[in-house]
Design an enzyme around this catalytic site. Structure first.
Site, PDB file in Angstrom:
ATOM      1  N   TYR A  16       0.788  -1.206   0.044  1.00 53.04           N
ATOM      2  CA  TYR A  16       0.006  -0.128  -0.018  1.00 53.04           C
ATOM      3  C   TYR A  16       0.755   1.280   0.053  1.00 53.04           C
ATOM      4  CZ  TYR A  16      -4.387  -2.552   0.533  1.00 53.04           C
ATOM      5  OH  TYR A  16      -5.568  -2.985   0.234  1.00 53.04           O
ATOM      6  N   TYR A 143     -14.632  -4.107   2.454  1.00 52.83           N
ATOM      7  CA  TYR A 143     -13.301  -4.585   2.150  1.00 52.83           C
ATOM      8  C   TYR A 143     -13.153  -6.107   2.778  1.00 52.83           C
ATOM      9  CZ  TYR A 143      -8.259  -5.008   2.026  1.00 52.83           C
ATOM     10  OH  TYR A 143      -6.859  -5.421   1.885  1.00 52.83           O
ATOM     11  N   ASP A 234     -17.625 -11.547   8.242  1.00 54.53           N
ATOM     12  CA  ASP A 234     -16.111 -11.264   8.158  1.00 54.53           C
ATOM     13  C   ASP A 234     -15.694 -10.576   9.361  1.00 54.53           C
ATOM     14  OD1 ASP A 234     -13.697 -10.374   7.805  1.00 54.53           O
ATOM     15  OD2 ASP A 234     -13.911  -9.732   5.892  1.00 54.53           O
ATOM     16  N   LYS A 263      -6.149 -11.394  12.021  1.00 49.80           N
ATOM     17  CA  LYS A 263      -5.664 -10.056  12.875  1.00 49.80           C
ATOM     18  C   LYS A 263      -5.466 -10.280  14.267  1.00 49.80           C
ATOM     19  CE  LYS A 263      -6.928  -6.758   9.584  1.00 49.80           C
ATOM     20  NZ  LYS A 263      -5.869  -6.051   9.235  1.00 49.80           N
TER      21      LYS A 263
HETATM   22  C1  LIG Z   1     -12.880  -7.103   7.364  1.00 51.83           C
HETATM   23  C2  LIG Z   1     -11.388  -7.614   6.689  1.00 51.83           C
HETATM   24  N1  LIG Z   1     -11.289  -8.673   6.040  1.00 51.83           N
HETATM   25  C3  LIG Z   1     -10.301  -9.048   5.479  1.00 51.83           C
HETATM   26  C4  LIG Z   1      -9.064  -8.550   5.576  1.00 51.83           C
HETATM   27  C5  LIG Z   1      -7.938  -8.939   4.827  1.00 51.83           C
HETATM   28  O1  LIG Z   1      -6.937  -9.493   5.818  1.00 51.83           O
HETATM   29  P1  LIG Z   1      -5.438  -9.357   5.546  1.00 51.83           P
HETATM   30  O2  LIG Z   1      -4.644  -8.086   5.531  1.00 51.83           O
HETATM   31  O3  LIG Z   1      -4.652 -10.306   6.577  1.00 51.83           O
HETATM   32  O4  LIG Z   1      -5.209 -10.380   4.264  1.00 51.83           O
HETATM   33  C6  LIG Z   1      -9.094  -7.110   6.346  1.00 51.83           C
HETATM   34  C7  LIG Z   1      -7.767  -6.558   6.323  1.00 51.83           C
HETATM   35  O5  LIG Z   1      -7.912  -5.424   6.652  1.00 51.83           O
HETATM   36  C8  LIG Z   1     -10.303  -6.819   6.841  1.00 51.83           C
HETATM   37  O6  LIG Z   1     -10.269  -5.703   7.577  1.00 51.83           O
END
Ligand SMILES: Cc1ncc(COP(=O)(O)O)c(C=O)c1O
Length: 423
Positions: A16, A143, A234, A263
């Site tokens: 990024y 996202y 998610d 995370k």
């Molecule tokens: C809600 C959500 N899903 C998926 C992801 C993707 O996770 P990663 O960065 O570990 O691939 C993120 C990352 O910020 C996220 O906030």
């Protein structure tokens, strides 16, 4: 002697990051609680838990001991045809901790992949049942990650433009709900070909820290589940107490069918992710026929050290003291929100759990590449705070162990920034 930055410039490609803008990364040499120590000795407060994952701070001793102990017992082993105590124990604990009745855990190693797994599971679930369901529904502004499937179910944006033609098409519903959207949801469900509906419960993170009313998600999920469509929560950002409860989807009346976690799972110390599901989803894959197998796996699936750390992290997240820390942050955020609400130059001051956010009013449309982000980031760093605005959306999401003094530094920096906007 060449500094870390000199050497970095010659060989590293950062995520990024537009290297053409010439702004240097922060040379971090150590982490201590909520602080990052730079090469020149400066102490920077990690106001965003290093991309939202270091829940219990940097250099946490309980997590370090769990990792060291596990390293000495079993460092790594493949997970196909093999099992081990940390993976089984973590699966048991996660199923027990999740408020809805889930019984299966599929391991992977990052958030995007946990989402890929969820989508693939949903599509193959229908194939295994002999039904052709290939349509996917998501929310506007979502996202879900950067791999192809995860990009496809996210909003189209500057993140995905280069890949647009390669992404499968997705139907989007508004996270705001409303009668027209509910009618569209009903229409989509009536067509009978929706494999899954994916959403971020409670907060859309990278999409701009937008809060979602759980009742809207309940309405969509109720409609979809009536026709069998699998609902995927998610919780990669929201899991482990970020929005208040241990899991944001516990605030929904309707239980999803699958949930993605990563995370905070290891408190940001080691890469690990899970896609959990109900037993009924798993059962569709159990057979004496190879074609019903879920042919998916990663080298580092269920790494024992990561699982051991995740168990230790869950112990902390579930403790009363951690719940109190989250409450303390929420109260402090709310007081600060009152302090700055209505100030000129900002709008939409909002707090949910340990997340504080507001939007900077800009003449041009917001969005990730808004110049506000870069300027604001530098303003904060100069004052000893790491905050990475999402375009014109400024937010703070500290580790739960952040001290009151550190929080006050963050707030006074944010207030200086707001005052600076008003000049
Ligand atoms: C809600 C959500 N899903 C998926 C992801 C993707 O996770 P990663 O960065 O570990 O691939 C993120 C990352 O910020 C996220 O906030």
């Amino acid at each position: 002697m060449r500094t870390l930055l000199d050497r970095d410039r010659d060989c590293v490609w950062h995520p990024y990051t537009q290297s053409g803008f010439g702004s240097d990364p922060l040379p971090v040499v150590r982490g201590e609680g909520s602080a990052l120590i730079l090469e020149d000795g400066r102490r920077i407060i990690d106001g965003i838990s290093s991309w939202w994952c270091c829940l219990h701070g940097h250099g946490n001793q309980r997590l370090a001991s769990a990792a060291a102990q596990q390293f000495e017992t079993l460092d790594h082993v493949l997970f196909a045809g093999v099992t081990h105590e940390p993976a089984v124990a973590l699966a048991e604990r996660l199923c027990g901790a999740y408020p809805h009745s889930f019984s299966r855990v599929f391991y992977s190693d990052n958030g995007s992949t946990a989402v890929e797994v969820a989508i693939k599971l949903a599509v193959q679930f229908w194939r295994n049942r002999g039904e052709r369901r290939l349509r996917v529904v998501a929310l506007h502004g979502a996202y879900h990650g950067d791999t192809f499937g995860a990009m496809a179910v996210g909003a189209r944006s500057v993140f995905t433009n280069a890949f647009e033609d390669l992404l499968f098409s997705v139907e989007y519903l508004s996270p705001e709900g409303g009668d027209a959207e509910v009618a569209r949801c009903e229409e989509l469900a009536r067509q009978g070909d929706v494999a899954c509906f994916i959403f971020e419960p409670s907060v859309q993170g990278a999409g701009g820290m937008k809060f979602i009313d759980p009742a809207v998600l309940d309405r969509y999920c109720a409609i979809f589940q009536r026709g069998g469509t699998l609902c995927i929560a998610d919780e990669i950002m929201t899991g482990f107490g970020r929005t208040g409860p241990l899991f944001a989807s516990s605030e929904m009346a309707i239980a999803p069918d699958l949930v993605c976690l990563s995370k905070g799972l290891t408190s940001g110390t080691l890469p690990l992710a899970v896609t959990m599901c109900r037993e009924a989803v798993f059962r569709e894959f159990v057979s004496d026929d190879h074609s019903r197998t879920f042919f998916h796996g990663h080298t580092f699936t269920a790494n024992p050290i990561a699982c051991a750390v995740a168990l230790a992290s869950l112990d902390i997240s579930e403790s009363e003291s951690c719940a109190n820390q989250r409450l303390r942050i929420n109260e402090a955020h709310s007081e600060f929100a009152e302090r700055v609400r209505g100030r000129s130059g900002i709008e939409g001051v909002r707090v949910r759990g340990t997340i504080l956010a507001f939007d900077v009013v800009t003449p041009e449309a917001g969005g990730y590449v808004s110049p506000v982000a870069q300027q604001a980031r530098q303003f904060f760093i100069d004052r000893g705070v790491l905050l990475r605005p999402l375009g014109n959306v400024v937010y703070c999401m500290p580790p739960y162990c952040v001290t009151d003094e550190e929080l006050e530094v963050v707030y006074s920096t944010l207030e200086d920034f707001v005052n600076h906007l008003g000049l």
